[in-house]
Enzyme design. Structure first.
Site, short mmCIF file in Angstrom:
data_model
loop_
_atom_site.label_atom_id
_atom_site.label_comp_id
_atom_site.label_asym_id
_atom_site.label_seq_id
_atom_site.Cartn_x
_atom_site.Cartn_y
_atom_site.Cartn_z
N ASP A 1 -3.73 -0.47 -3.90
CA ASP A 1 -5.09 0.02 -4.09
C ASP A 1 -5.36 1.13 -3.08
OD1 ASP A 1 -5.25 -1.62 -1.83
OD2 ASP A 1 -7.25 -2.36 -2.31
N TYR A 10 -6.67 3.63 -0.03
CA TYR A 10 -7.04 3.45 1.38
C TYR A 10 -8.53 3.12 1.44
CZ TYR A 10 -2.64 5.89 2.53
OH TYR A 10 -1.33 6.26 2.65
N PHE A 36 -0.83 6.61 -1.59
CA PHE A 36 -0.20 6.94 -0.31
C PHE A 36 -0.67 8.27 0.29
CE2 PHE A 36 2.91 4.01 -2.24
CZ PHE A 36 3.00 3.07 -1.24
N HIS A 95 7.95 -2.79 1.18
CA HIS A 95 6.86 -1.83 1.35
C HIS A 95 7.06 -1.04 2.64
CE1 HIS A 95 2.73 -0.31 1.75
NE2 HIS A 95 2.63 -0.53 0.44
#
Length: 224
Positions: A64, A66, A77, A186
């Site tokens: 989701d 920031y 990202f 991740h």
């Protein structure tokens, strides 16, 4: 809410008519009256507007947006110029440097990737300020799962990059054998050292594109 580009609208228009999307839309209106939501409503569909459906060569799934002020702008990202590079993106840059020798830039603005056919899509497209995952389960997953399925159905060889367990949960929808699926932990500071560093996903992506007569991605983000 922002408009979505014509080609994406054409293939998703039935999704926008479904009760679950109408419920989502109404929920977001309610949320916007009571809370601060990121990204700006005009930027919710940035990933789609920057990367047309028929131009997608690579998909990098995020979870989701920031949740800090000024960070999210609709690309997973990515942050806008002059915004501090978040830790996960910093680790992505480190891996990119080790993999392909790209220098680490002074910004986290990934629009260059999007414009080359890298769909930077979060599976949930909005978030409440300072509350990560706060919009999980309100309906975005129906839309983004539909996107994944539509991309899977194409016979254009596509690279799906799945970092972390959340993204990897979408693998079950990727059944078309023409595509390449790349998985790793991740890039967050909590897990990057458990297999993200050294995954070489950027060079593997370009090798696959080259083998399928598709233009490689220039992964270097330049300094601003």
């Amino acid at each position: 809410m922002s408009a979505i580009s014509d080609d994406w609208y054409e293939i998703l228009k039935d999704e926008f008519k479904k009760p679950c999307y109408i419920t989502l839309h109404n929920k977001l209106i309610e949320e916007s009256h009571n809370n601060v939501i990121f990204p700006n409503p005009k930027e919710i569909f940035t990933a789609f507007n920057a990367t047309p459906f028929n131009k997608v060569k690579v998909v990098i799934l995020g979870q989701d947006p920031y949740h800090g002020k000024g960070q999210a702008h609709g690309l997973s990202f990515s942050v806008k110029p002059n915004v501090k590079i978040p830790p996960s993106l910093s680790n992505i840059y480190k891996e990119l440097h080790n993999d392909l020798g790209c220098y680490i830039p002074n910004n986290g603005y990934l629009v260059k990737w999007a414009n080359q056919g890298v769909l930077l899509m979060n599976t949930v497209l909005t978030v409440r300020a300072n509350q990560p995952n706060s919009h999980k389960g309100i309906g975005w997953e129906h839309l983004t799962d539909a996107v994944i399925k539509l991309l899977n159905e194409r016979n254009t060889p596509t690279v799906f990059i799945l970092w972390g367990k959340f993204a990897q949960a979408k693998e079950k929808m990727l059944t078309n054998k023409v595509h390449l699926i790349l998985k790793a932990p991740h890039p967050s500071p909590y897990s990057a050292n458990t297999g993200f560093f050294g995954c070489k996903h950027f060079s593997k992506t370009n090798k696959f594109l080259e083998e399928n007569n598709l233009e490689e991605i220039d992964w270097q983000i330049e300094n601003i």
